[in-house]
Design an enzyme around this catalytic site. Structure first.
Site, PDB file in Angstrom:
ATOM      1  N   GLU A 110      -5.087   1.370   0.049  1.00  0.00           N
ATOM      2  CA  GLU A 110      -3.816   1.989   0.424  1.00  0.00           C
ATOM      3  C   GLU A 110      -3.019   2.303  -0.836  1.00  0.00           C
ATOM      4  O   GLU A 110      -2.896   1.470  -1.737  1.00  0.00           O
ATOM      5  CB  GLU A 110      -3.003   1.049   1.316  1.00  0.00           C
ATOM      6  CG  GLU A 110      -3.605   0.779   2.679  1.00  0.00           C
ATOM      7  CD  GLU A 110      -3.163   1.806   3.725  1.00  0.00           C
ATOM      8  OE1 GLU A 110      -2.407   2.735   3.359  1.00  0.00           O
ATOM      9  OE2 GLU A 110      -3.561   1.650   4.892  1.00  0.00           O
ATOM     10  N   ASP A 168      -3.730  11.362   6.284  1.00  0.00           N
ATOM     11  CA  ASP A 168      -3.676  10.774   4.951  1.00  0.00           C
ATOM     12  C   ASP A 168      -5.077  10.759   4.305  1.00  0.00           C
ATOM     13  O   ASP A 168      -6.068  10.662   5.017  1.00  0.00           O
ATOM     14  CB  ASP A 168      -3.087   9.351   5.004  1.00  0.00           C
ATOM     15  CG  ASP A 168      -3.844   8.402   5.922  1.00  0.00           C
ATOM     16  OD1 ASP A 168      -4.130   8.778   7.070  1.00  0.00           O
ATOM     17  OD2 ASP A 168      -4.151   7.281   5.486  1.00  0.00           O
TER      18      ASP A 168
END
Length: 266
Positions: A110, A168
């Site tokens: 992330e 994303d």
């Protein structure tokens, strides 16, 4: 009189003692090592957090969602939140190259990034990544790939494995920069331009687009219809290889890029 609760508690203690005894007496011969094995890790999936560092850490450590690594913006600190030999909950319902539910076969990374801001008309303004953050990511990716014996192309985005519900790491994620670092193959521009000229005259069928996307690794319908699902997958591919326009339309430039990346010609 002995209570039932006391008896149950005593039984539990005895069971634990017996199991502990069995574990301590277990002997395993580890002299012989099988040749036929490799790492359980097949992919590395890149995400953005849609939150600042503090909130990202809170979500990834205190809620059910998790990732193996989190990289801050500035400073680009690398946080390891889950051991690589354990499964993190980052991919969800996902598919790539025929493999499904990729939590078990991937490492999740992330990046602290808000993703986008949306105005009152629904228009999105995407937020760029910090240079030092991408540099830290590249170093981390090279280390992981070396240790797990992964080949270039093992790094994929959340939007690649879940194009119907995720966008994303977004259209400002520098995939070409990762390619220049040797982390994934990149289509040759000369070859793309040569093919584009031909496809401008006659665009391949929707069925070809679907077949080529499937060959790359995407989960895509194969019915030959340009439906919403197919457009979402085309948009995910464009968001990676043609970030200036990712409208999900099967045009000549997308066909040329797809032909080079997939190895299929119409």
């Amino acid at each position: 009189m002995v209570s039932g609760g006391f008896v149950k508690g005593l039984l539990v203690v005895l069971c634990v003692a017996l199991l502990s005894g069995c574990a301590s007496s277990l002997k395993v011969d580890r002299q012989h090592v099988a040749l036929g094995q490799d790492s359980r890790v097949q992919y590395i999936v890149v995400h953005y957090t849609s939150a600042d560092l503090s909130r990202s850490l809170d979500i990834l450590t205190r809620e059910q969602v998790s990732s193996h690594y989190l990289i801050g913006e500035s400073p680009a600190t690398i946080y390891q939140l889950v051991d690589e030999d354990r499964r993190a909950w980052h991919a969800g319902d996902s598919q790539w190259q025929g493999r499904t539910w990729l939590n078990s076969s991937s490492i999740g990374i992330e990046l602290v990034n808000q993703g986008y801001l949306e105005d009152e008309y629904g228009q999105r303004r995407w937020l760029p990544y910090k240079d030092e953050q991408i540099e830290a990511l590249i170093v981390l990716l090279k280390d992981i790939m070396l240790r797990h014996g992964l080949k270039p192309g093992a790094v994929i985005g959340h939007s690649d494995i879940a194009p119907q519900r995720k966008v994303d790491p977004g259209p400002l994620f520098p995939w070409k920069r990762l390619a220049d670092a040797g982390l994934l193959p990149w289509p040759d521009d000369t070859e793309v331009q040569a093919l584009r000229a031909g496809y401008a005259g006659e665009l391949p069928s929707v069925a070809w687009f679907q077949e080529a996307l499937s060959a790359v690794g995407y989960a895509v319908p194969l019915h030959g219809l340009l439906d919403e699902q197919t457009r979402n997958v085309i948009a995910a591919f464009q968001m990676k290889y043609r970030q200036s326009l990712y409208d999900g339309e099967p045009d000549a430039q997308t066909a040329a890029l797809l032909a080079v990346v997939s190895g299929l010609r119409s």
